[in-house]
Scaffold this active site. Structure first.
Site, PDB file in Angstrom:
ATOM      1  N   ASP A  73      -6.544  -6.461   4.655  1.00  0.00           N
ATOM      2  CA  ASP A  73      -7.408  -5.815   3.991  1.00  0.00           C
ATOM      3  C   ASP A  73      -8.525  -7.083   3.465  1.00  0.00           C
ATOM      4  O   ASP A  73      -9.690  -6.996   3.782  1.00  0.00           O
ATOM      5  CB  ASP A  73      -6.967  -5.315   2.919  1.00  0.00           C
ATOM      6  CG  ASP A  73      -8.002  -4.290   2.065  1.00  0.00           C
ATOM      7  OD1 ASP A  73      -9.296  -4.303   2.541  1.00  0.00           O
ATOM      8  OD2 ASP A  73      -7.754  -3.606   1.515  1.00  0.00           O
TER       9      ASP A  73
ATOM     10  N   ASP B 234      -2.841 -18.856   2.432  1.00  0.00           N
ATOM     11  CA  ASP B 234      -3.657 -19.758   1.748  1.00  0.00           C
ATOM     12  C   ASP B 234      -4.314 -20.734   2.551  1.00  0.00           C
ATOM     13  O   ASP B 234      -5.623 -20.775   2.746  1.00  0.00           O
ATOM     14  CB  ASP B 234      -3.222 -20.338   0.199  1.00  0.00           C
ATOM     15  CG  ASP B 234      -1.572 -20.495   0.277  1.00  0.00           C
ATOM     16  OD1 ASP B 234      -1.163 -20.223   1.566  1.00  0.00           O
ATOM     17  OD2 ASP B 234      -1.229 -21.125  -0.615  1.00  0.00           O
TER      18      ASP B 234
ATOM     19  N   LYS C 269       3.090 -15.122   3.807  1.00  0.00           N
ATOM     20  CA  LYS C 269       3.556 -15.974   2.480  1.00  0.00           C
ATOM     21  C   LYS C 269       4.942 -15.655   2.361  1.00  0.00           C
ATOM     22  O   LYS C 269       5.622 -15.694   1.367  1.00  0.00           O
ATOM     23  CB  LYS C 269       2.736 -15.247   1.292  1.00  0.00           C
ATOM     24  CG  LYS C 269       2.769 -15.948   0.050  1.00  0.00           C
ATOM     25  CD  LYS C 269       1.446 -17.447  -0.065  1.00  0.00           C
ATOM     26  CE  LYS C 269       1.709 -17.835  -1.255  1.00  0.00           C
ATOM     27  NZ  LYS C 269       1.220 -19.208  -1.195  1.00  0.00           N
TER      28      LYS C 269
ATOM     29  N   TYR D 111       0.856  -1.165  -0.074  1.00  0.00           N
ATOM     30  CA  TYR D 111       0.151  -0.037  -0.002  1.00  0.00           C
ATOM     31  C   TYR D 111       0.776   1.267   0.144  1.00  0.00           C
ATOM     32  O   TYR D 111       0.531   2.558   0.020  1.00  0.00           O
ATOM     33  CB  TYR D 111      -0.943  -0.032   1.150  1.00  0.00           C
ATOM     34  CG  TYR D 111      -2.132  -0.880   0.967  1.00  0.00           C
ATOM     35  CD1 TYR D 111      -1.722  -2.263   0.731  1.00  0.00           C
ATOM     36  CD2 TYR D 111      -3.332  -0.469   0.853  1.00  0.00           C
ATOM     37  CE1 TYR D 111      -2.774  -3.107   0.442  1.00  0.00           C
ATOM     38  CE2 TYR D 111      -4.508  -1.513   0.780  1.00  0.00           C
ATOM     39  CZ  TYR D 111      -4.070  -2.678   0.400  1.00  0.00           C
ATOM     40  OH  TYR D 111      -5.220  -3.234   0.217  1.00  0.00           O
TER      41      TYR D 111
END
Ligand code: NAI
Length: 338
Positions: free
Chosen positions: A231, A207, A173, A126
């Site tokens: 988010d 995931d 991740k 972001y």
């Protein structure tokens, strides 16, 4: 009771409708407050400011320390940079805290969901650093700093400890983004080992984390993650407890805090008088606790819990299966205040 000064940003879309409802509830519950109403987003341009995030709005939050904010629309794929992202970065509102809880009377797939998302709010993808590398090739830069990763990890563990939560789980991740998510993970591990060994710590590749969330969210507690993941996972979690109409949020910094619902400006229902103001009212309850008005917070909580438990269609908004508009719901909530 001392009088509070709170900045109010109505926002756009359903923002003015839900902020008006929330103000009515706060007034009716007895909060002594002077509102400093200032714009952000398209509303700022309409009011003659030359910027979607006027310096006057930012300065007022700095001065008064607390703001209640409605959602602000961000154009997709073009146009100005997100006002929300700018505000969080400018004021260093580094921790987005979003409690996601089952509510009595709101029917969902699961009972007993009680999670809190702690989202790093100032960096990651972001930062908005995007480049055209060559024709047809563009990049976005993901930024992680040791300072910000450590700061958010400390916040999450301190939050968990002070509220007697069971566990902090980091979603990451780092198998793919070995440097950025790797740093996030390293900081969380170090903060845990050095300062919070009493809090149970866990990690999930995001995931698999998402799968576990939809299989059985009651197994998860405090969730710590970087900006983008926070988010996305916030909306996923909202879907587990009744939708965006019932999930509040806060953006916390060292010096000030901005309280706003997780949902956006909902252009599909804006201006129709049907938006559920409860998520912003719940955000205002978080704000009341933050400013030391726990009694008023409990009064409002009692009133909305009573309406939800009653489960009457005429006092529930459409997103919760009812027929009430924003005003009818707000009237009913005010009538329940004790
Ligand atoms: P959204 O959250 O505005 O809406 C998603 C869906 O949920 C829509 O069907 C909407 O009608 C429904 N919904 C949301 N809030 C509701 C409420 N209080 N009562 C009843 N139904 C509700 O997400 P969307 O459509 O992806 O984004 C719209 C705009 O909002 C975009 O410009 C986005 O950038 C902005 N946005 C702003 C945020 C903020 O100001 N903090 C946060 C998220 C999005």
């Amino acid at each position: 009771m001392s009088k509070h000064t709170i900045v109010l940003i109505p926002g756009d879309g359903i923002g003015p409708e839900v902020t008006k409802a929330t103000k009515r509830v706060l007034d009716a519950a007895g909060l002594s407050v002077e509102w400093v109403e200032l714009p952000a987003g398209a509303a700022a341009l309409e009011q003659g400011y030359d910027n979607v995030l006027p310096e006057r709005t930012v300065a007022a939050i700095r001065a008064h320390k607390v703001a209640l904010k409605g959602p602000v629309t961000t154009p997709v794929g073009k146009g100005f940079k997100s006002v929300n992202v700018q505000l969080r970065q400018k004021l260093e509102l580094y921790a987005a805290v979003r409690p996601v809880r089952s509510l009595n009377g709101v029917k969902t797939r699961y009972d007993g969901v009680d999670m809190v998302i702690v989202r790093e709010n100032t960096e990651g993808l972001y930062t908005g650093i995007e480049n055209v590398i060559a024709k047809g090739v563009v990049t976005t830069m993901k930024v992680a700093t040791e300072v910000a990763c450590t700061r958010i990890a400390k916040y999450a563990f301190a939050y968990a400890r002070s509220r007697h939560r069971r566990k902090v789980t980091v979603f990451h991740k780092a198998n793919i983004m070995k440097l950025t998510d790797g740093l996030f993970l390293d900081c969380a591990r170090r903060v845990h080992a050095q300062e919070f060994p009493d809090v149970v710590y866990d990690e999930l590749i995001i995931d698999a984390g998402c799968m576990k969330l939809v299989q059985d969210p009651t197994k998860l507690d405090v969730l710590l993650m970087e900006n983008l993941y926070g988010d996305l996972v916030s909306d996923l979690c909202a879907g587990l407890v009744g939708g965006l109409g019932v999930v509040p949020g806060s953006n916390i910094g060292e010096d000030c805090a901005v309280f706003e619902a997780v949902h956006g400006s909902a252009p599909d229902i804006a201006g129709k008088g049907v938006a559920n103001p409860l998520a912003l009212i719940m955000s205002a309850v978080m704000m009341l606790n933050y400013i030391g008005e726990a009694t008023i917070a409990e009064r409002i909580k009692g009133a909305y819990n009573a309406i939800l438990s009653d489960g009457r269609a005429e006092t529930l908004t459409r997103d919760l299966g009812g027929t009430a508009g924003t005003t009818q719901f707000t009237d009913a909530l005010i009538a329940k205040l004790k």
